[in-house]
Design a protein around this motif. Structure first.
Motif, PDB file in Angstrom:
ATOM      1  N   THR A   6      12.289  55.507  60.950  1.00  0.00           N
ATOM      2  CA  THR A   6      13.607  55.610  61.548  1.00  0.00           C
ATOM      3  C   THR A   6      13.593  55.046  62.957  1.00  0.00           C
ATOM      4  O   THR A   6      12.690  55.355  63.727  1.00  0.00           O
ATOM      5  N   THR A   9      16.586  55.660  68.144  1.00  0.00           N
ATOM      6  CA  THR A   9      17.917  56.089  68.537  1.00  0.00           C
ATOM      7  C   THR A   9      18.662  56.827  67.438  1.00  0.00           C
ATOM      8  O   THR A   9      19.678  57.426  67.682  1.00  0.00           O
ATOM      9  N   THR A  10      18.184  56.785  66.219  1.00  0.00           N
ATOM     10  CA  THR A  10      18.843  57.439  65.093  1.00  0.00           C
ATOM     11  C   THR A  10      17.994  58.614  64.629  1.00  0.00           C
ATOM     12  O   THR A  10      16.828  58.431  64.304  1.00  0.00           O
ATOM     13  N   ARG A  92      22.526  58.331  59.054  1.00  0.00           N
ATOM     14  CA  ARG A  92      21.401  57.424  59.266  1.00  0.00           C
ATOM     15  C   ARG A  92      21.926  55.992  59.226  1.00  0.00           C
ATOM     16  O   ARG A  92      22.589  55.606  58.265  1.00  0.00           O
ATOM     17  N   ASP A  93      21.641  55.238  60.250  1.00  0.00           N
ATOM     18  CA  ASP A  93      22.098  53.869  60.359  1.00  0.00           C
ATOM     19  C   ASP A  93      21.000  52.951  59.848  1.00  0.00           C
ATOM     20  O   ASP A  93      20.004  52.741  60.511  1.00  0.00           O
TER      21      ASP A  93
END
Length: 95
Positions: A6, A9-10, A92-93
């Motif tokens: 991940t 930043t997320t 979640r991006d």
């Protein structure tokens, strides 16, 4: 926290509050790779750090005790405990 899974930043999808069905045990996985576990009215009963590899979680509490957990079908199986997510999972991006 395994930053290969991940972006920093997320928040990882496992971040957040997990609780037993009776609400007695509440384990919060924090975005900085720390956790805080409450038992009954005792806040901070166990604290430490965790790392995530796939669906597996390795815990090391602040006294050096280790434990493991696995998330399967949205349920956290942590040693002898079964915990359910409280509230929605973080977005979640995956761009």
């Amino acid at each position: 926290m395994d930053t290969n899974d991940t972006p920093a930043t997320t928040p990882h999808p496992f971040v957040g509050m997990w609780v037993t069905a009776d609400g007695h045990i509440r384990q919060e996985l924090l975005p900085d790779g720390r956790y805080d576990e409450a038992r009954g009215t005792r806040q901070g009963a166990y604290t430490g750090r965790y790392t995530v590899t796939g669906n597996h979680i390795d815990y090391v509490d602040d006294t050096g005790f280790t434990a493991t957990g696995d998330v399967r079908d949205g349920v956290l199986y942590h040693e002898h405990l079964v915990l359910y997510r409280e509230g929605p999972a973080p977005a979640r991006d995956d761009r």
